[in-house]
Scaffold this active site. Structure first.
Site, mmCIF file in Angstrom:
data_model
loop_
_atom_site.group_PDB
_atom_site.id
_atom_site.type_symbol
_atom_site.label_atom_id
_atom_site.label_comp_id
_atom_site.label_asym_id
_atom_site.label_seq_id
_atom_site.Cartn_x
_atom_site.Cartn_y
_atom_site.Cartn_z
ATOM 1 N N LEU A 20 7.769 32.081 89.674
ATOM 2 C CA LEU A 20 9.125 32.322 89.205
ATOM 3 C C LEU A 20 9.098 33.562 88.333
ATOM 4 O O LEU A 20 8.148 33.753 87.559
ATOM 5 C CB LEU A 20 9.660 31.135 88.376
ATOM 6 C CG LEU A 20 10.219 29.916 89.109
ATOM 7 C CD1 LEU A 20 10.754 28.907 88.098
ATOM 8 C CD2 LEU A 20 11.308 30.296 90.094
ATOM 9 N N ASP A 21 10.118 34.388 88.431
ATOM 10 C CA ASP A 21 10.190 35.580 87.595
ATOM 11 C C ASP A 21 10.170 35.205 86.120
ATOM 12 O O ASP A 21 10.601 34.121 85.721
ATOM 13 C CB ASP A 21 11.474 36.368 87.881
ATOM 14 C CG ASP A 21 11.428 37.089 89.218
ATOM 15 O OD1 ASP A 21 10.328 37.181 89.796
ATOM 16 O OD2 ASP A 21 12.487 37.540 89.678
ATOM 17 N N TYR A 22 9.691 36.129 85.323
ATOM 18 C CA TYR A 22 9.624 35.968 83.867
ATOM 19 C C TYR A 22 10.946 35.485 83.278
ATOM 20 O O TYR A 22 10.992 34.568 82.457
ATOM 21 C CB TYR A 22 9.227 37.319 83.253
ATOM 22 C CG TYR A 22 9.392 37.430 81.759
ATOM 23 C CD1 TYR A 22 8.438 36.909 80.894
ATOM 24 C CD2 TYR A 22 10.504 38.094 81.217
ATOM 25 C CE1 TYR A 22 8.582 37.036 79.515
ATOM 26 C CE2 TYR A 22 10.654 38.221 79.849
ATOM 27 C CZ TYR A 22 9.691 37.687 78.993
ATOM 28 O OH TYR A 22 9.847 37.807 77.631
ATOM 29 N N ALA A 23 12.052 36.070 83.718
ATOM 30 C CA ALA A 23 13.355 35.767 83.123
ATOM 31 C C ALA A 23 14.020 34.536 83.711
ATOM 32 O O ALA A 23 15.003 34.033 83.165
ATOM 33 C CB ALA A 23 14.290 36.973 83.271
ATOM 34 N N THR A 24 13.501 34.030 84.828
ATOM 35 C CA THR A 24 14.124 32.897 85.522
ATOM 36 C C THR A 24 13.607 31.575 84.964
ATOM 37 O O THR A 24 12.409 31.403 84.743
ATOM 38 C CB THR A 24 13.830 32.959 87.032
ATOM 39 O OG1 THR A 24 14.240 34.230 87.534
ATOM 40 C CG2 THR A 24 14.549 31.859 87.777
#
Length: 320
Positions: free
Chosen positions: A109-113
């Site tokens: 998962l992306d850092y911001a997600t």
């Protein structure tokens, strides 16, 4: 097997009556001089309380002998990096669950997600999950808050994605890129009210809550496809044309289904996270602008008539 802690996501209204109700509700509130409740994301005071939110325990959604599924915090990396003291999913879980010898990552998962993140507890489960992700058999559902009000209730975006040669981190829509398809469904339209992190200034912008079902799994696929249709994710620093300086990027992994095999029989494991955006939209102030009647097609004509009727009834109520 299905594990779910949330009611079904609400779908956008398609008839005239919900639209009419919202307009009449807004008029009623104005007539009685009662302001609608404003739901704010963490402002400067709240940020001071949540700066150390990664010191808090991570929420575990599901756990058995093979699988360990968490609700990943936003703005949090998955793995530890050398010479870094930054909290990560790996470091938090090691401290929180010292009895677990090893957590095995099977996807990203992306850092911001934020949202559903699956970890395997043994080699067999890790190999099975990796195969499912590699063969694109895993069904994933995301929710997001995006800029503006989408005109239609559903979209299918089929646009290939490639690396952006002009930016080390970004991707871009590129006809020479890898195939990428996303289904987009509107859940709710409203207004997002927030305080800018840097200035503390309160702002309100039109926003839509959407459900996203990626068919492929390219890097930044959902973010790029939403930008492509003119409605980038709120708080997406890399893909918003005008950055919304709020407390996070509004993208959340809501549900995942793994079609596992047990004794040669398929056993679907469905894990559902909570919805962090459930109270972030206000619908009391939705306005329906006048539309030009165009005969380009039956759908456009019906939509124009619907708005004209709503506007006529609401103006009559306002005069009463």
């Amino acid at each position: 097997m299905s594990i779910s802690f949330e009611p079904p996501l609400r779908k956008a209204p398609i008839s005239i009556f919900p639209f009419l109700f919202l307009r009449l509700q807004s008029i009623s509130k104005l007539k009685t001089s009662t302001p609608h409740p404003t739901i704010l994301p963490p402002n400067s005071t709240m940020i001071e309380k949540t700066e150390n939110r990664l010191d808090l325990p991570i929420s575990v959604i599901y756990r058995d002998e093979e699988w360990f599924v968490i609700d990943k915090p936003y703005d949090c990396k998955i793995q530890n990096y050398p010479n870094s003291t930054e909290a990560t999913v790996e470091s938090i879980l090691k401290q929180q669950f010292p009895e677990v010898s090893k957590f095995r990552n099977v996807h990203q998962l992306d850092y911001a997600t934020s949202g559903v993140f699956v970890l395997a507890l043994n080699k067999k489960a890790a190999a099975e999950a990796s195969k499912l992700f590699r063969e694109r058999l895993v069904k994933k559902t995301y929710i997001a808050l995006v800029n503006g009000h989408l005109s239609d209730n559903s979209y299918f975006v089929d646009k290939p994605i490639a690396e952006d040669p002009n930016h080390a981190f970004r991707m871009r829509i590129d006809e020479e890129g890898k195939p990428a398809q996303t289904n987009i469904e509107v859940l709710e339209r409203g207004y997002y009210t927030f305080k800018e992190v840097q200035t503390g200034q309160q702002k309100s912008i039109p926003a839509t809550k959407v459900k996203l079902s990626p068919i492929s799994g390219r890097r930044h696929q959902l973010r790029l496809h939403l930008k492509h249709i003119g409605h980038p994710i709120i708080g997406d620093y890399n893909y918003e044309d005008i950055y919304t300086d709020t407390f996070r990027m509004m993208l959340h992994a809501y549900q995942i289904t793994l079609p596992l095999l047990e004794k040669d029989k398929e056993k679907a494991l469905t894990i559902t996270a909570t919805d962090p955006f459930i109270h972030l939209l206000s619908t009391a102030d939705i306005k329906f602008p006048e539309m030009d009647v165009t005969f380009a097609g039956e759908v456009q004509f019906k939509r124009a008539i619907k708005y004209i009727i709503v506007d006529y009834i609401c103006k009559a109520v306002e005069k009463s």
